[in-house]
Design a protein around this motif. Structure first.
Motif, PDB file in Angstrom:
ATOM      1  N   CYS A 114       0.798  -1.234   0.000  1.00 19.84           N
ATOM      2  CA  CYS A 114       0.000   0.000   0.000  1.00 19.84           C
ATOM      3  C   CYS A 114       0.829   1.282   0.000  1.00 19.84           C
ATOM      4  O   CYS A 114       0.260   2.374   0.022  1.00 19.84           O
ATOM      5  CB  CYS A 114      -0.968   0.012   1.187  1.00 19.84           C
ATOM      6  SG  CYS A 114      -0.200  -0.172   2.783  1.00 19.84           S
ATOM      7  N   THR A 173      -9.290  11.331  -1.713  1.00 19.92           N
ATOM      8  CA  THR A 173      -8.223  10.891  -2.605  1.00 19.92           C
ATOM      9  C   THR A 173      -7.569  12.142  -3.184  1.00 19.92           C
ATOM     10  O   THR A 173      -8.254  12.977  -3.779  1.00 19.92           O
ATOM     11  CB  THR A 173      -8.769  10.013  -3.740  1.00 19.92           C
ATOM     12  OG1 THR A 173      -9.246   8.787  -3.185  1.00 19.92           O
ATOM     13  CG2 THR A 173      -7.687   9.705  -4.764  1.00 19.92           C
ATOM     14  N   GLU A 217      -6.273   8.100   0.023  1.00 22.82           N
ATOM     15  CA  GLU A 217      -5.188   7.843  -0.924  1.00 22.82           C
ATOM     16  C   GLU A 217      -4.496   9.148  -1.287  1.00 22.82           C
ATOM     17  O   GLU A 217      -5.119  10.209  -1.345  1.00 22.82           O
ATOM     18  CB  GLU A 217      -5.740   7.173  -2.186  1.00 22.82           C
ATOM     19  CG  GLU A 217      -4.705   6.772  -3.213  1.00 22.82           C
ATOM     20  CD  GLU A 217      -5.319   6.011  -4.376  1.00 22.82           C
ATOM     21  OE1 GLU A 217      -4.775   6.095  -5.494  1.00 22.82           O
ATOM     22  OE2 GLU A 217      -6.363   5.349  -4.171  1.00 22.82           O
ATOM     23  N   THR A 230      -1.364  10.436  -4.203  1.00 21.90           N
ATOM     24  CA  THR A 230      -0.394  10.117  -5.246  1.00 21.90           C
ATOM     25  C   THR A 230       0.286  11.396  -5.701  1.00 21.90           C
ATOM     26  O   THR A 230      -0.388  12.381  -6.028  1.00 21.90           O
ATOM     27  CB  THR A 230      -1.057   9.448  -6.467  1.00 21.90           C
ATOM     28  OG1 THR A 230      -1.811   8.332  -6.032  1.00 21.90           O
ATOM     29  CG2 THR A 230       0.006   8.981  -7.454  1.00 21.90           C
ATOM     30  N   ARG A 246       3.304   7.233  -3.511  1.00 19.91           N
ATOM     31  CA  ARG A 246       1.880   6.919  -3.460  1.00 19.91           C
ATOM     32  C   ARG A 246       1.583   6.102  -2.215  1.00 19.91           C
ATOM     33  O   ARG A 246       2.367   5.240  -1.836  1.00 19.91           O
ATOM     34  CB  ARG A 246       1.441   6.124  -4.685  1.00 19.91           C
ATOM     35  CG  ARG A 246      -0.070   5.883  -4.736  1.00 19.91           C
ATOM     36  CD  ARG A 246      -0.447   5.072  -5.954  1.00 19.91           C
ATOM     37  NE  ARG A 246      -1.872   5.163  -6.240  1.00 19.91           N
ATOM     38  CZ  ARG A 246      -2.461   4.566  -7.267  1.00 19.91           C
ATOM     39  NH1 ARG A 246      -1.759   3.833  -8.109  1.00 19.91           N
ATOM     40  NH2 ARG A 246      -3.756   4.692  -7.454  1.00 19.91           N
ATOM     41  N   ARG A 273      -1.973   4.221  -0.206  1.00 21.15           N
ATOM     42  CA  ARG A 273      -3.397   3.925  -0.072  1.00 21.15           C
ATOM     43  C   ARG A 273      -3.608   3.389   1.329  1.00 21.15           C
ATOM     44  O   ARG A 273      -3.028   2.372   1.710  1.00 21.15           O
ATOM     45  CB  ARG A 273      -3.828   2.868  -1.086  1.00 21.15           C
ATOM     46  CG  ARG A 273      -3.808   3.318  -2.527  1.00 21.15           C
ATOM     47  CD  ARG A 273      -4.140   2.146  -3.445  1.00 21.15           C
ATOM     48  NE  ARG A 273      -4.306   2.564  -4.819  1.00 21.15           N
ATOM     49  CZ  ARG A 273      -4.541   1.724  -5.811  1.00 21.15           C
ATOM     50  NH1 ARG A 273      -4.626   0.422  -5.573  1.00 21.15           N
ATOM     51  NH2 ARG A 273      -4.689   2.170  -7.048  1.00 21.15           N
TER      52      ARG A 273
END
Length: 292
Positions: A66, A185, A216, A218, A237, A239
């Motif tokens: 993750c 996100t 999340e 990124t 990144r 998650r």
């Protein structure tokens, strides 16, 4: 605000000491001091971020699944370390963390500092960079519909600079509905590696220091016009897995129980995970990701 400005000015002075005695021009020393500070702080906060996941019960294998860390844009050379004042670098990183901790979550600490050190006097030459003022980002955040919903949402900025337009809605969310963080996100991109590092540092440090669980995040580093559709690898990144959300829910329940909350209010028959967590539990990560 005045207190934050004072904190930022104190941080500026400490950062400038990092390469103060190097025999280059004052501007080169100050810019390189800022670059090294950003990269060093980001490396440290990413390690703390990984440790935070592990404290929440994730195994090494689960953590690798993750979190992606590819240090191509924030690697530090031995020469950079040999030439710097290590004590000033350490002091600058600690001072930055202290500023983040003493201000509301996702406060923009670094954009004005970056602009004054890296961009002032260049008149947009090079990459034609002009950063969004924090006050304007705060006004725009008020218009975003995610402030009034408990559904999953995405915040994207493809020329993110220092992350001002990403931090403002997150800060507003945390002040109004902090439990909505699990729905967020965040996708950031910039062509300039130091901008990418600065945005990632601001997001990751707030996540660690204020103990926040975004769904999340990124960070991309690419030319959004010519490279975005090529699917270049992103340097950072994460998650947040369902296991972390579950561990955090248990911790909150234990704290409520310890302080006698359930002696005043009825204890719920069942504590049900949100639909977002249930969905994430049922799904698998289709991409092959890993921390390197």
């Amino acid at each position: 605000m005045n207190d934050l400005k004072t904190q930022i000015e104190n941080l500026r002075r400490i950062i400038f000491n990092i390469y103060e005695n190097r025999p280059q021009s004052t501007r080169d020393n100050q810019e390189d001091s800022f670059r090294l500070f950003i990269k060093a702080a980001l490396n440290i906060q990413l390690q703390l971020f990984i440790a935070r996941y592990k404290r929440n019960g994730l195994s090494e294998a689960e953590t690798v699944q993750c979190i992606v860390i590819r240090p191509s844009i924030f690697g530090i050379t031995q020469k950079e370390m040999d030439d710097c004042d290590a004590e000033s670098l350490t002091k600058a990183v600690l001072q930055y963390v202290e500023i983040v901790g003493s201000n509301p979550a996702y406060t923009d600490v670094l954009s004005l500092l970056l602009e004054s050190i890296m961009l002032v006097g260049k008149n947009g030459n090079g990459l034609a960079q002009f950063l969004t003022p924090p006050w304007l980002a705060e006004c725009l955040a008020e218009l975003m519909p995610m402030q009034n919903t408990d559904k999953p949402f995405m915040v994207c900025e493809f020329c993110c600079g220092a992350g001002t337009l990403l931090l403002a809605p997150l800060a507003l969310m945390m002040s109004r509905n902090p439990h909505h963080a699990k729905n967020a996100t965040v996708i950031a991109n910039d062509i300039d590696p130091i901008m990418c590092c600065t945005t990632a540092l601001q997001v990751v440090t707030n996540t660690v220091v204020h103990d926040v669980d975004l769904c999340e995040f990124t960070q991309h580093c690419s030319d959004v016009i010519t490279e975005w559709t090529e699917g270049n690898s992103y340097p950072i990144r994460f998650r947040t897995p369902a296991k972390v959300f579950e561990a955090r829910a248990r911790i909150r329940e234990e704290k409520l129980r310890a302080c006698g909350y359930y002696e005043i209010f009825d204890e719920p028959d069942t504590i049900k995970l949100s639909s977002l967590i249930e969905t994430r539990s049922a799904s698998t990560i289709s991409e092959s990701v890993g921390a390197v």
